[in-house]
Write an enzyme that holds these catalytic residues in place. Structure first.
Site, PDB file in Angstrom:
ATOM      1  N   THR A 121     -31.515 -27.738 -32.655  1.00  0.00           N
ATOM      2  CA  THR A 121     -32.478 -26.540 -32.135  1.00  0.00           C
ATOM      3  C   THR A 121     -33.036 -27.378 -30.948  1.00  0.00           C
ATOM      4  OG1 THR A 121     -34.283 -27.591 -33.134  1.00  0.00           O
ATOM      5  CG2 THR A 121     -33.266 -26.219 -34.570  1.00  0.00           C
ATOM      6  N   HIS A 122     -33.295 -26.311 -29.916  1.00  0.00           N
ATOM      7  CA  HIS A 122     -33.850 -26.791 -28.554  1.00  0.00           C
ATOM      8  C   HIS A 122     -32.605 -27.741 -28.027  1.00  0.00           C
ATOM      9  CE1 HIS A 122     -37.770 -25.366 -29.658  1.00  0.00           C
ATOM     10  NE2 HIS A 122     -37.455 -25.977 -30.989  1.00  0.00           N
ATOM     11  N   SER A 160      -7.489 -28.851 -12.026  1.00  0.00           N
ATOM     12  CA  SER A 160      -8.173 -28.969 -10.321  1.00  0.00           C
ATOM     13  C   SER A 160      -7.171 -29.252  -9.567  1.00  0.00           C
ATOM     14  CB  SER A 160      -9.397 -29.826 -10.534  1.00  0.00           C
ATOM     15  OG  SER A 160      -9.699 -30.326  -9.351  1.00  0.00           O
ATOM     16  N   TYR A 180     -23.281  19.807 -17.915  1.00  0.00           N
ATOM     17  CA  TYR A 180     -22.353  19.182 -17.142  1.00  0.00           C
ATOM     18  C   TYR A 180     -22.688  18.882 -15.699  1.00  0.00           C
ATOM     19  CZ  TYR A 180     -18.262  16.947 -15.075  1.00  0.00           C
ATOM     20  OH  TYR A 180     -17.588  16.072 -14.453  1.00  0.00           O
ATOM     21  N   GLU A 204     -15.449 -19.998 -19.371  1.00  0.00           N
ATOM     22  CA  GLU A 204     -16.343 -19.753 -18.604  1.00  0.00           C
ATOM     23  C   GLU A 204     -16.273 -18.152 -18.161  1.00  0.00           C
ATOM     24  OE1 GLU A 204     -16.808 -23.981 -16.357  1.00  0.00           O
ATOM     25  OE2 GLU A 204     -15.063 -22.944 -16.233  1.00  0.00           O
ATOM     26  N   LYS A 210      -8.707 -33.498 -14.154  1.00  0.00           N
ATOM     27  CA  LYS A 210      -9.521 -32.587 -14.980  1.00  0.00           C
ATOM     28  C   LYS A 210      -8.769 -31.466 -15.738  1.00  0.00           C
ATOM     29  CE  LYS A 210     -13.295 -31.275 -13.209  1.00  0.00           C
ATOM     30  NZ  LYS A 210     -14.897 -31.294 -13.660  1.00  0.00           N
ATOM     31  N   GLN A 260     -18.574  11.767 -14.413  1.00  0.00           N
ATOM     32  CA  GLN A 260     -17.324  11.380 -14.276  1.00  0.00           C
ATOM     33  C   GLN A 260     -17.207   9.795 -14.007  1.00  0.00           C
ATOM     34  OE1 GLN A 260     -14.415  13.574 -11.348  1.00  0.00           O
ATOM     35  NE2 GLN A 260     -14.841  11.646 -10.244  1.00  0.00           N
ATOM     36  N   ASN A 275     -10.232 -28.072 -17.292  1.00  0.00           N
ATOM     37  CA  ASN A 275     -11.625 -27.253 -17.361  1.00  0.00           C
ATOM     38  C   ASN A 275     -11.390 -26.237 -18.517  1.00  0.00           C
ATOM     39  OD1 ASN A 275     -12.590 -28.755 -15.323  1.00  0.00           O
ATOM     40  ND2 ASN A 275     -11.440 -27.773 -13.705  1.00  0.00           N
ATOM     41  N   SER A 311     -10.520  11.509  -9.285  1.00  0.00           N
ATOM     42  CA  SER A 311     -11.006  10.363 -10.595  1.00  0.00           C
ATOM     43  C   SER A 311      -9.464  10.061 -11.126  1.00  0.00           C
ATOM     44  CB  SER A 311     -11.871  11.082 -11.753  1.00  0.00           C
ATOM     45  OG  SER A 311     -11.212  12.085 -12.204  1.00  0.00           O
TER      46      SER A 311
HETATM   47  N1  ARG Z   1     -12.956  14.473 -13.618  1.00  0.00           N
HETATM   48  C1  ARG Z   1     -14.009  15.332 -14.230  1.00  0.00           C
HETATM   49  C2  ARG Z   1     -14.971  14.065 -14.952  1.00  0.00           C
HETATM   50  O1  ARG Z   1     -14.192  13.023 -15.365  1.00  0.00           O
HETATM   51  C3  ARG Z   1     -13.499  16.269 -15.126  1.00  0.00           C
HETATM   52  C4  ARG Z   1     -14.483  17.173 -15.503  1.00  0.00           C
HETATM   53  C5  ARG Z   1     -14.622  18.048 -14.200  1.00  0.00           C
HETATM   54  N2  ARG Z   1     -15.643  19.268 -14.437  1.00  0.00           N
HETATM   55  C6  ARG Z   1     -15.941  19.830 -13.519  1.00  0.00           C
HETATM   56  N3  ARG Z   1     -16.666  20.658 -13.577  1.00  0.00           N
HETATM   57  N4  ARG Z   1     -16.027  19.449 -12.185  1.00  0.00           N
HETATM   58  O2  ARG Z   1     -16.077  14.389 -15.565  1.00  0.00           O
END
Ligand code: ARG
Length: 461
Positions: free
Chosen positions: A157-158, A279, A319, A292, A285, A324, A287, A24
């Protein structure tokens, strides 16, 4: 491959594909200020409680501050082999102070309560930042309302002409929505303001750690009551994403109106060149791409909320690694909201209103028809009858291609003898707007008061 923090019981190295799938660090690196802040407080607490020596606490604190500075300067190279932000920082700490000292920081702590802490700290910071951004957009809306206090426009309205309103009144409607958005973000702040450290993996810790000290040090209002809950719920993130979704819904409606209003069919406003795009083929143009894109990103913010709700719904306590995946949704929504606020404040501020064009449109669509009926009601005609009479007047006007006020009095009197000369004044644009004096209505004095109140609220005087 870098040695795993949890490698002890394993006889084989982790497959590279499994690592890449589960890491992560590519997105949770941005939690580093919170992770380090949390670890410094935790080290201090361990020191005070006698789990580590004073000089070791100092060494940990110093090393963590150095790591923080390095990360702030973007000079730290994150190692994907180390999975996440927590292990990256722990490994850097151990490199600096040695395993004998650095290895003590995790006493009574798990990555599960660590990541819960980091996210809560992150949410608290972001909720306040977003609140500041909301106030900037509100200031821009209020400034436009004040600058264009006398601009009248057809209210819809509408998407059909309904009754005339002051543009300022319409803009202040958005101010009200954003005031409530602010409250929603503050609620998300409060929901996040609970300190989870001490929950460890799920069951709490056997070490007599000082959770109160941690809460004070890290500026949390409360301690979590239940270790299982603290490491496994993400409802406070859902509250944040829900506030994000509601805010984007409001901004998306405003965007839709700005897009319509800047079309040649409406011509009510012109956006500043700096906040529009051209454009590549059509030289004429200009825009409204920013509006958007805000409308489009609203969809992503809704999606993130839905992702998180779905992610949570079948998870057994406590957990699970699924948790994650909360981060990409949260970071994405917060980034979109912050970027949107950033660009909308100046975009609204620089909007040029075409009051003439708006007023011209007030002449079409019988915006004063309700007032013509009200005129009869004031002469004791029941509203339903008055409504029917005016319906006939309107039908006649459509055939004749005329506005109500264009009809001579004799003609009006054919529909009801109660119409007198004073009717023209009563159905004039200014009278129609200014008669709506009941609190919350569009009469000029009301709107002026609302502007003053909003300005005071935001410290704009
Ligand atoms: N990278 C993990 C998360 O964001 C951290 C916690 C990890 N804990 C574990 N028991 N693997 O959730």
């Amino acid at each position: 491959m870098t040695a795993k923090l949890w490698g002890g019981r394993f006889r084989k190295e982790q497959d590279k594909r499994a690592l890449l799938y589960s890491q992560s660090i590519t997105f949770d690196y941005r939690l580093y200020p919170y992770d380090i802040g949390g670890s410094i407080a935790y080290a201090k607490m361990l020191g005070r409680c006698g789990f580590i020596k004073k000089k070791d606490t100092d060494a940990i604190e110093k090393a963590l501050s150095d790591i923080l500075a390095q990360m702030d300067a973007e000079k730290f190279s994150f190692d994907i082999d180390l999975e996440d932000i927590h292990t990256n920082i722990e490994a850097a700490l151990v490199t600096r102070v040695g395993a004998d000292i650095g290895g003590r920081l995790h006493t009574g702590r798990s990555r599960n309560d660590q990541v819960a802490l980091d996210m809560r700290m992150y949410v608290k910071d972001e909720a306040l930042e977003i609140r500041g951004g909301l106030q900037q957009v509100r200031r821009a809306l209020i400034a436009q309302a004040e600058k264009n206090l006398d601009a009248v426009m057809p209210g819809f309205t509408h998407l059909q002409h309904a009754q005339p309103v002051l543009l300022a009144h319409h803009l202040l409607a958005y101010n009200e929505m954003l005031v409530r958005d602010e409250e929603r973000f503050l609620k998300a702040y409060e929901a996040a303001d609970v300190m989870p450290l001490g929950s460890a993996a799920l069951a709490g810790t056997s070490f007599q750690i000082d959770r109160q000290f941690l809460a004070k040090e890290l500026n949390f209002a409360k301690l979590s009551n239940n270790s299982i809950d603290a490491v496994s719920d993400r409802d406070y993130l859902i509250e944040l994403l829900s506030a994000c979704a509601t805010f984007m819904m409001h901004i998306s409606r405003l965007s839709e109106e700005l897009i319509l209003w800047s079309s040649s069919e409406f011509g009510f406003v012109e956006m500043d060149d700096a906040f529009t795009t051209g454009s590549s083929i059509m030289p004429q143009k200009k825009n409204p791409d920013i509006a958007e894109l805000a409308r489009a990103r609203t969809a992503k913010v809704y999606g993130n909320l839905m992702t998180l709700l779905c992610l949570m719904k079948g998870l057994p306590l406590a957990y699970n690694r699924d948790l994650q995946e909360d981060k990409p949704c949260v970071f994405d929504s917060v980034d979109i909201v912050r970027d949107t606020l950033d660009v909308f404040a100046p975009m609204i501020e620089t909007l040029v209103v075409n009051a003439k064009r708006m007023e011209q449109e007030c002449k079409a669509g019988f915006l004063n028809a309700t007032d013509l009926a009200d005129y009869l009601v004031k002469k004791d005609v029941p509203f339903r009858q008055a409504h029917a009479i005016v319906g006939k007047v309107v039908s006649f006007c459509i055939r004749e291609n005329a506005a109500i006020e264009d009809l001579p009095l004799e003609k009006l009197q054919e529909f009801s003898p109660l119409f007198q000369k004073d009717v023209y004044k009563e159905i004039s644009l200014a009278a129609v707007i200014n008669s709506r004096r009941a609190p919350g209505g569009t009469a000029r004095p009301n709107v002026l008061k609302a502007i003053r109140r909003a300005k005071k609220d935001l410290g704009m005087e």
